[in-house]
Design an enzyme around this catalytic site. Structure first.
Site, short mmCIF file in Angstrom:
data_model
loop_
_atom_site.label_atom_id
_atom_site.label_comp_id
_atom_site.label_asym_id
_atom_site.label_seq_id
_atom_site.Cartn_x
_atom_site.Cartn_y
_atom_site.Cartn_z
N HIS A 16 33.39 35.65 37.96
CA HIS A 16 34.55 36.06 38.62
C HIS A 16 35.07 35.08 39.60
O HIS A 16 34.33 34.63 40.50
CB HIS A 16 34.71 37.36 39.08
CG HIS A 16 35.88 37.81 39.79
ND1 HIS A 16 37.05 37.59 39.39
CD2 HIS A 16 35.88 38.25 41.06
CE1 HIS A 16 37.95 38.12 40.25
NE2 HIS A 16 37.29 38.37 41.31
N CYS A 63 37.66 43.69 39.33
CA CYS A 63 37.41 42.31 39.01
C CYS A 63 36.13 42.20 37.87
O CYS A 63 35.82 41.35 37.37
CB CYS A 63 37.10 41.50 40.11
SG CYS A 63 38.69 41.39 41.35
N ASN A 115 42.40 34.36 42.46
CA ASN A 115 41.85 35.36 41.90
C ASN A 115 42.68 36.34 40.94
O ASN A 115 43.60 37.00 41.47
CB ASN A 115 41.33 36.31 43.16
CG ASN A 115 40.48 37.58 42.46
OD1 ASN A 115 40.52 37.64 41.39
ND2 ASN A 115 39.75 37.98 43.58
#
Length: 352
Positions: free
Chosen positions: A254, A112, A284
């Site tokens: 993020h 990520c 996500n």
């Protein structure tokens, strides 16, 4: 003259298949209320059978090139932890499909944090004079790595791609990247992992356990690390840039979880409305989450030219990183989907 990498184009794309919380509740021990309360997510996009990370990267890259008014670049850097194949890297095929010719193209794997690491790599190529322009893409089809019956991960992740074009410019102009801060802690690598499939497991000669072929995450420990590391990295990037955190207009972190975004805002003592969030409709999206949030933020008007912006990521490895820029005036990017959606991190993620 000192060179700097300047953001010159932006694009994002998500696949058309929408997966709602109610759909997941039909096959998992969960509910729309439980998912919204714990994550802030209402729906996410997943790839269709046969669709891959490379497909997401190509479409996002095409849109970023169009936004920049370019047909070619000198290099392609693709951040992904769900490549089309273990070997070779996905980026060369993406470059070919975009008609970019025999340019250098390679993958960066930092989960990520991947997009921030890829931005740093592309910016370094520009600063060294190795490239005049670089296409930096973050793309992941992470739904393909999730165990079908694991509600703790299956409700969180979505698929998508986002990209920016970097060009050579001046350190003082809008869009110039600055204040880079990167870090890692391999002692905690088991907090976020896919245990099987790599050389460590394959060298045993034993077949992989089915459960080890899927993504796993130790949620509580990851939450604590994500909040701490992103907050610290943001502070350090602000210091290196010479900005007071209180004067930063937008934070694009993020998009891991709505509660993480809110916790970082509290830790920094800053208003949550400065933290852009599209997690409600994207989930996500791993390496794609920061550029997708940028694209959605521009489309919604939440991110405007002249804004002081800090980008920050946290992911497996463990890895983290951040950098800053004054948002430039770009040609409007094509929206990632029919309904771009950006809210502040303080928006209600669902019932208490």
């Amino acid at each position: 003259m000192e060179r700097a990498a300047v953001v010159a184009g932006l694009g994002g794309w998500v696949p058309p298949t929408i997966v709602t919380n109610d759909q997941l509740a039909g096959v998992l021990d969960t509910s729309d209320e439980w998912i919204r309360r714990r994550t802030g997510i209402r729906e996410r996009r997943w790839v269709s059978p046969g669709q891959s990370t490379g497909d997401l990267a190509v479409e996002a890259g095409r849109r970023a090139l169009s936004s920049a008014g370019l047909e070619d670049v000198d290099a392609v850097v693709l951040a992904t932890s769900s490549p089309d194949r273990h070997c070779p890297a996905t980026a060369p095929e993406v470059a070919t499909r975009l008609g970019l010719g025999p340019v250098p193209a390679f993958d960066v794997a930092a989960v990520c944090t991947g997009f921030v690491y890829a931005l740093a790599t592309g910016a370094g190529m520009v600063a060294l004079g190795a490239a005049r322009s670089v296409l930096v893409i973050g793309a992941d089809a992470f739904s393909t790595l999730l165990a079908p019956d694991d509600r703790s991960t299956r409700v969180i992740f979505g698929d998508g791609g986002g990209a920016v074009v970097l060009r050579t410019g001046s350190p003082t102009e809008p869009g110039a990247l600055t204040g880079l801060n990167l870090g890692s802690d391999g002692s905690l690598s088991d907090l976020i992992e896919v245990p099987a499939g790599g050389s460590r497991q394959r060298s045993t000669g034993l077949p992989a356990k089915t459960e080890d072929t899927y993504f796993t995450m130790q949620g509580q420990a990851v939450y604590a690390q994500a909040v701490r590391r992103m907050a610290e990295s943001v502070k350090e990037t602000a210091r290196r840039t010479g900005w007071d955190p209180a004067e930063i207009d937008r934070f694009v972190l993020h998009q891991a979880n709505a509660r993480i975004l809110e916790a970082v805002a509290r830790r920094l003592g800053l208003p949550p409305e400065r933290f852009l969030s599209n997690i409600e409709v994207r989930g996500n999206t791993v390496a794609a989450s920061i550029p997708l949030a940028l694209a959605d933020g521009v489309a919604s008007g939440e991110l405007r030219p002249g804004h002081k912006v800090v980008l920050a990521g946290f992911g497996g490895g463990l890895t983290w990183g951040s950098m800053a820029l004054v948002w430039p005036r770009l040609a409007p990017p094509a929206t990632a989907s029919a309904e771009p959606a950006v809210a502040s991190a303080g928006a209600d993620p669902g019932p208490p």
